[in-house]
Design a protein around this motif. Structure first.
Motif, PDB file in Angstrom:
ATOM      1  N   THR A  54      20.475   8.102   1.941  1.00 26.03           N
ATOM      2  CA  THR A  54      19.575   7.267   2.723  1.00 26.03           C
ATOM      3  C   THR A  54      18.576   6.529   1.849  1.00 26.03           C
ATOM      4  N   PHE A  55      17.913   7.253   0.970  1.00 30.58           N
ATOM      5  CA  PHE A  55      16.888   6.655   0.128  1.00 30.58           C
ATOM      6  C   PHE A  55      17.446   6.437  -1.276  1.00 30.58           C
ATOM      7  N   ASN A  56      17.004   5.381  -1.910  1.00 28.80           N
ATOM      8  CA  ASN A  56      17.408   5.153  -3.286  1.00 28.80           C
ATOM      9  C   ASN A  56      16.284   4.476  -4.042  1.00 28.80           C
ATOM     10  N   ARG A  57      16.400   4.495  -5.329  1.00 29.42           N
ATOM     11  CA  ARG A  57      15.326   3.959  -6.166  1.00 29.42           C
ATOM     12  C   ARG A  57      15.198   2.451  -6.073  1.00 29.42           C
ATOM     13  N   GLU A  58      16.280   1.760  -5.759  1.00 30.92           N
ATOM     14  CA  GLU A  58      16.241   0.303  -5.738  1.00 30.92           C
ATOM     15  C   GLU A  58      15.624  -0.249  -4.455  1.00 30.92           C
ATOM     16  N   GLY A  59      15.445   0.577  -3.468  1.00 31.40           N
ATOM     17  CA  GLY A  59      14.912   0.119  -2.188  1.00 31.40           C
ATOM     18  C   GLY A  59      13.404   0.080  -2.197  1.00 31.40           C
ATOM     19  N   LEU A  60      12.811   0.630  -1.183  1.00 27.78           N
ATOM     20  CA  LEU A  60      11.360   0.663  -1.034  1.00 27.78           C
ATOM     21  C   LEU A  60      10.758   1.772  -1.890  1.00 27.78           C
ATOM     22  N   ASP A  61       9.504   1.587  -2.284  1.00 32.34           N
ATOM     23  CA  ASP A  61       8.831   2.665  -3.006  1.00 32.34           C
ATOM     24  C   ASP A  61       8.433   3.770  -2.023  1.00 32.34           C
ATOM     25  N   ALA A  62       8.052   4.920  -2.565  1.00 38.22           N
ATOM     26  CA  ALA A  62       7.759   6.093  -1.739  1.00 38.22           C
ATOM     27  C   ALA A  62       6.634   5.825  -0.744  1.00 38.22           C
ATOM     28  N   LYS A  63       5.575   5.159  -1.190  1.00 36.47           N
ATOM     29  CA  LYS A  63       4.434   4.887  -0.301  1.00 36.47           C
ATOM     30  C   LYS A  63       4.881   4.053   0.896  1.00 36.47           C
ATOM     31  N   THR A  64       5.649   3.003   0.637  1.00 34.20           N
ATOM     32  CA  THR A  64       6.109   2.144   1.732  1.00 34.20           C
ATOM     33  C   THR A  64       7.022   2.907   2.670  1.00 34.20           C
ATOM     34  N   ARG A  65       7.927   3.707   2.128  1.00 35.41           N
ATOM     35  CA  ARG A  65       8.827   4.506   2.963  1.00 35.41           C
ATOM     36  C   ARG A  65       8.038   5.448   3.867  1.00 35.41           C
ATOM     37  N   LEU A  66       7.004   6.032   3.331  1.00 33.43           N
ATOM     38  CA  LEU A  66       6.201   6.965   4.122  1.00 33.43           C
ATOM     39  C   LEU A  66       5.387   6.235   5.181  1.00 33.43           C
ATOM     40  N   LEU A  67       4.894   5.049   4.884  1.00 36.66           N
ATOM     41  CA  LEU A  67       4.175   4.270   5.900  1.00 36.66           C
ATOM     42  C   LEU A  67       5.122   3.870   7.028  1.00 36.66           C
ATOM     43  N   VAL A  68       6.351   3.519   6.688  1.00 35.72           N
ATOM     44  CA  VAL A  68       7.345   3.193   7.711  1.00 35.72           C
ATOM     45  C   VAL A  68       7.656   4.436   8.549  1.00 35.72           C
ATOM     46  N   THR A  69       7.732   5.576   7.894  1.00 34.63           N
ATOM     47  CA  THR A  69       7.986   6.834   8.600  1.00 34.63           C
ATOM     48  C   THR A  69       6.840   7.138   9.566  1.00 34.63           C
ATOM     49  N   ILE A  70       5.616   6.934   9.112  1.00 32.67           N
ATOM     50  CA  ILE A  70       4.451   7.142   9.982  1.00 32.67           C
ATOM     51  C   ILE A  70       4.533   6.223  11.192  1.00 32.67           C
ATOM     52  N   ALA A  71       4.948   4.987  10.977  1.00 36.53           N
ATOM     53  CA  ALA A  71       5.086   4.047  12.101  1.00 36.53           C
ATOM     54  C   ALA A  71       6.095   4.579  13.117  1.00 36.53           C
ATOM     55  N   ALA A  72       7.246   4.996  12.636  1.00 32.45           N
ATOM     56  CA  ALA A  72       8.287   5.487  13.549  1.00 32.45           C
ATOM     57  C   ALA A  72       7.838   6.741  14.287  1.00 32.45           C
ATOM     58  N   LEU A  73       7.212   7.659  13.572  1.00 29.69           N
ATOM     59  CA  LEU A  73       6.767   8.907  14.199  1.00 29.69           C
ATOM     60  C   LEU A  73       5.643   8.656  15.194  1.00 29.69           C
ATOM     61  N   THR A  74       4.806   7.663  14.925  1.00 30.00           N
ATOM     62  CA  THR A  74       3.746   7.299  15.877  1.00 30.00           C
ATOM     63  C   THR A  74       4.364   6.850  17.195  1.00 30.00           C
ATOM     64  N   VAL A  75       5.379   6.020  17.118  1.00 32.26           N
ATOM     65  CA  VAL A  75       6.032   5.515  18.327  1.00 32.26           C
ATOM     66  C   VAL A  75       6.689   6.646  19.105  1.00 32.26           C
ATOM     67  N   LEU A  76       7.173   7.673  18.392  1.00 31.67           N
ATOM     68  CA  LEU A  76       7.779   8.816  19.082  1.00 31.67           C
ATOM     69  C   LEU A  76       6.743   9.632  19.853  1.00 31.67           C
ATOM     70  N   GLY A  77       5.479   9.480  19.516  1.00 31.29           N
ATOM     71  CA  GLY A  77       4.416  10.161  20.247  1.00 31.29           C
ATOM     72  C   GLY A  77       4.381  11.655  20.015  1.00 31.29           C
TER      73      GLY A  77
END
Length: 136
Positions: A54-77
């Motif tokens: 799923t994750f790889n070094r060429e994609g998003l950096d860790a901070k961005t991935r975690l911010l995206v994760t926070i966004a998704a988890l927020t929507v899940l409530g």
């Protein structure tokens, strides 16, 4: 298993471990030994699925991935309280600021609604307080 597959699998595990270290250095030696009693391959399966493929070094950096994760988890409530707190802790470790985390959560009010955003902000504030207390 043939040699090519073994090498590929080893590479995926190594990439996964690098990504885990980028998320949070304290996860470097992540182990789910208790779960292995029920699902013996869980650690390898988790590392391969979450970090190797799923994750790889060429994609998003860790901070961005975690911010995206926070966004998704927020929507899940309320379905993801523990996971959201964990993602917030890891985001802080990966260099995200409290303001960045709060902005991501605030933006999710458009997608998950005000109650989900409010609950996520309360959880973020609790994590921020724990972090400040721990660092004091």
């Amino acid at each position: 298993m043939n040699d090519d597959f073994t090498k590929l699998f080893k590479t995926m595990i190594e990439q996964g471990q690098e990504m885990v270290r980028a998320f949070n250095p304290s996860l470097e030696n992540m182990s789910v030994k208790g779960f292995e009693n029920y699902i013996p391959t869980m650690t390898k399966d988790m590392m391969e699925m979450w970090f190797g493929r799923t994750f790889n070094r060429e994609g998003l950096d860790a901070k961005t991935r975690l911010l995206v994760t926070i966004a998704a988890l927020t929507v899940l409530g309320a379905h993801a309280e523990a996971q959201l707190k964990l993602a917030i802790r890891h985001a802080l470790e990966a260099g995200a600021t409290k303001r960045e985390i709060a902005e991501v959560i605030w933006q999710m009010s458009m997608f998950g609604g005000l109650p989900a955003m409010q609950k996520a902000l309360e959880m973020a504030q609790a994590v921020f307080a724990e972090t400040e207390e721990k660092n004091a």
